[in-house]
Every structure is written in structure tokens, then in C-alpha cells.
Design a protein around this motif. Structure first.
Motif, mmCIF file in Angstrom:
data_model
loop_
_atom_site.group_PDB
_atom_site.id
_atom_site.type_symbol
_atom_site.label_atom_id
_atom_site.label_comp_id
_atom_site.label_asym_id
_atom_site.label_seq_id
_atom_site.Cartn_x
_atom_site.Cartn_y
_atom_site.Cartn_z
ATOM 1 N N LEU A 7 34.760 21.354 -4.448
ATOM 2 C CA LEU A 7 34.551 20.317 -4.285
ATOM 3 C C LEU A 7 36.102 19.960 -3.289
ATOM 4 N N TYR A 8 35.528 19.543 -2.596
ATOM 5 C CA TYR A 8 36.840 18.840 -1.347
ATOM 6 C C TYR A 8 36.810 16.994 -1.951
ATOM 7 N N VAL A 9 38.309 17.631 -1.865
ATOM 8 C CA VAL A 9 38.796 15.890 -2.412
ATOM 9 C C VAL A 9 39.860 15.054 -1.534
ATOM 10 N N ASP A 52 33.534 15.263 -1.054
ATOM 11 C CA ASP A 52 32.574 15.177 -2.016
ATOM 12 C C ASP A 52 33.228 13.643 -2.940
ATOM 13 N N CYS A 53 34.817 13.662 -2.604
ATOM 14 C CA CYS A 53 34.866 12.456 -3.189
ATOM 15 C C CYS A 53 35.925 12.123 -2.489
ATOM 16 N N LEU A 54 36.544 10.364 -2.765
ATOM 17 C CA LEU A 54 37.508 10.101 -2.660
ATOM 18 C C LEU A 54 38.786 9.359 -3.120
ATOM 19 N N VAL A 55 39.944 9.659 -3.397
ATOM 20 C CA VAL A 55 40.741 9.127 -3.946
ATOM 21 C C VAL A 55 41.643 8.877 -3.736
ATOM 22 N N LEU A 56 41.696 6.768 -3.665
ATOM 23 C CA LEU A 56 42.499 5.980 -2.374
ATOM 24 C C LEU A 56 42.857 4.973 -3.610
ATOM 25 N N ASP A 57 44.436 4.638 -2.502
ATOM 26 C CA ASP A 57 45.160 3.735 -3.765
ATOM 27 C C ASP A 57 44.618 2.288 -3.422
ATOM 28 N N VAL A 58 45.566 1.765 -3.719
ATOM 29 C CA VAL A 58 44.267 0.128 -3.110
ATOM 30 C C VAL A 58 45.338 -0.194 -1.999
ATOM 31 N N GLN A 59 46.466 -0.460 -2.960
ATOM 32 C CA GLN A 59 47.967 -0.927 -1.802
ATOM 33 C C GLN A 59 48.680 0.299 -1.251
ATOM 34 N N LEU A 60 48.348 -0.275 0.632
ATOM 35 C CA LEU A 60 48.373 1.221 1.301
ATOM 36 C C LEU A 60 49.737 0.067 2.395
ATOM 37 N N ARG A 77 29.148 5.957 5.592
ATOM 38 C CA ARG A 77 29.557 7.187 4.518
ATOM 39 C C ARG A 77 29.610 7.000 2.952
ATOM 40 N N HIS A 78 28.911 8.318 2.307
ATOM 41 C CA HIS A 78 28.537 7.949 0.815
ATOM 42 C C HIS A 78 29.026 8.780 0.057
ATOM 43 N N ALA A 79 30.118 9.267 0.593
ATOM 44 C CA ALA A 79 31.204 9.669 -0.557
ATOM 45 C C ALA A 79 31.791 9.326 -2.060
ATOM 46 N N PRO A 80 31.612 9.365 -3.201
ATOM 47 C CA PRO A 80 32.028 8.354 -3.590
ATOM 48 C C PRO A 80 33.957 8.404 -3.560
ATOM 49 N N PHE A 81 34.126 7.176 -4.111
ATOM 50 C CA PHE A 81 35.893 7.088 -4.381
ATOM 51 C C PHE A 81 35.744 6.099 -5.647
#
Length: 125
Positions: A7-9, A52-60, A77-81
Motif C-alpha cells: 500500500l502506498y501511503v 492508497d491512503c493519505l495521512v494529513l496533519d490538520v495544522q501545517l 482524487r479519491h484516495a481516502p484520507f
């Protein structure tokens, strides 16, 4: 997707320590993490794979994780985050849910829960 296909994250977070430790955890779990220190670096990466998925910091610094998610959604773009934050409060959580995040974690939540969520979102056991 075969269980042998990694999985690419994407991990987009300005906390270098968190990026390093989360990337290490994801690699140990058989995933292929790619880290970005800011939303702008993520967007500028012309060679980024299909995640396949994105992990995003809310405050950047600069563009926030929420703004990045909104831009990606508007581009189709429809990769879940997944949002991750050190600043959990009702307003932040509500804003994250408004843009359609698949999950929401605090930075001190268990890494195993994040790994399990990524696998579930990607349809892997």
C-alpha cells in the motif's frame, strides 16, 4: 488488490519525528510510506505515485491539511484520507469531518490503530 502489493501511503506532516516514526511503523507493516513536510511539497511532487491512503496533519505551515484535502477532492482524487493532529478540539474535528475524512486521530493515539485503519480503508485484512 493483492495482499502482496504494498500500500502506498502519503504522510504529510511538519513534525519530522512523527513522520520518521510513522513511516518506520508503516514499512514494518509492509506498506510503502512517502513523507512530505508540507502540503506544497506533496503537490509539487510530479513523480508521486497513486496513493492508497493519505495521512494529513490538520495544522501545517502554509496550506493546512484540511485545505489540501479540499483541493484533492475538488480535483477528483479519491484516495481516502486520515487526519492526525496534536491540537484536538471540537472545531478542528468538525472541520475534518466536513471535508470527508475517513478517520481522525490524535498524534498520541496508538500507531497500530492507524495501521489497522489504513488497511481497512484499502480493503486489506
Amino acid at each position: 488488490m493483492s495482499s502482496t502489493t504494498p500500500l502506498y501511503v502519503a504522510i504529510v506532516d511538519d513534525d519530522e519525528s512523527l513522520c520518521r516514526s510513522l513511516a518506520r511503523l508503516l514499512r514494518a507493516s509492509g506498506m510503502q510510506p512517502i513523507t512530505y513536510a508540507c502540503a506544497e511539497a506533496f503537490l509539487a511532487d510530479a513523480k508521486r505515485p497513486r496513493f492508497d491512503c493519505l495521512v494529513l496533519d490538520v495544522q501545517l505551515d502554509g496550506m493546512s491539511g484540511v485545505e489540501l484535502a479540499l483541493q484533492l477532492v475538488s480535483e477528483g482524487r479519491h484516495a481516502p484520507f486520515i487526519f492526525i493532529t496534536a491540537h484536538d478540539d471540537p472545531e478542528t474535528r468538525a472541520g475534518a469531518q466536513t471535508v470527508g475524512c475517513a478517520a481522525y486521530f490524535r498524534k498520541n493515539d496508538a500507531g497500530a490503530d492507524i495501521v489497522d485503519t489504513i488497511r481497512r480503508l484499502a480493503g486489506q485484512p
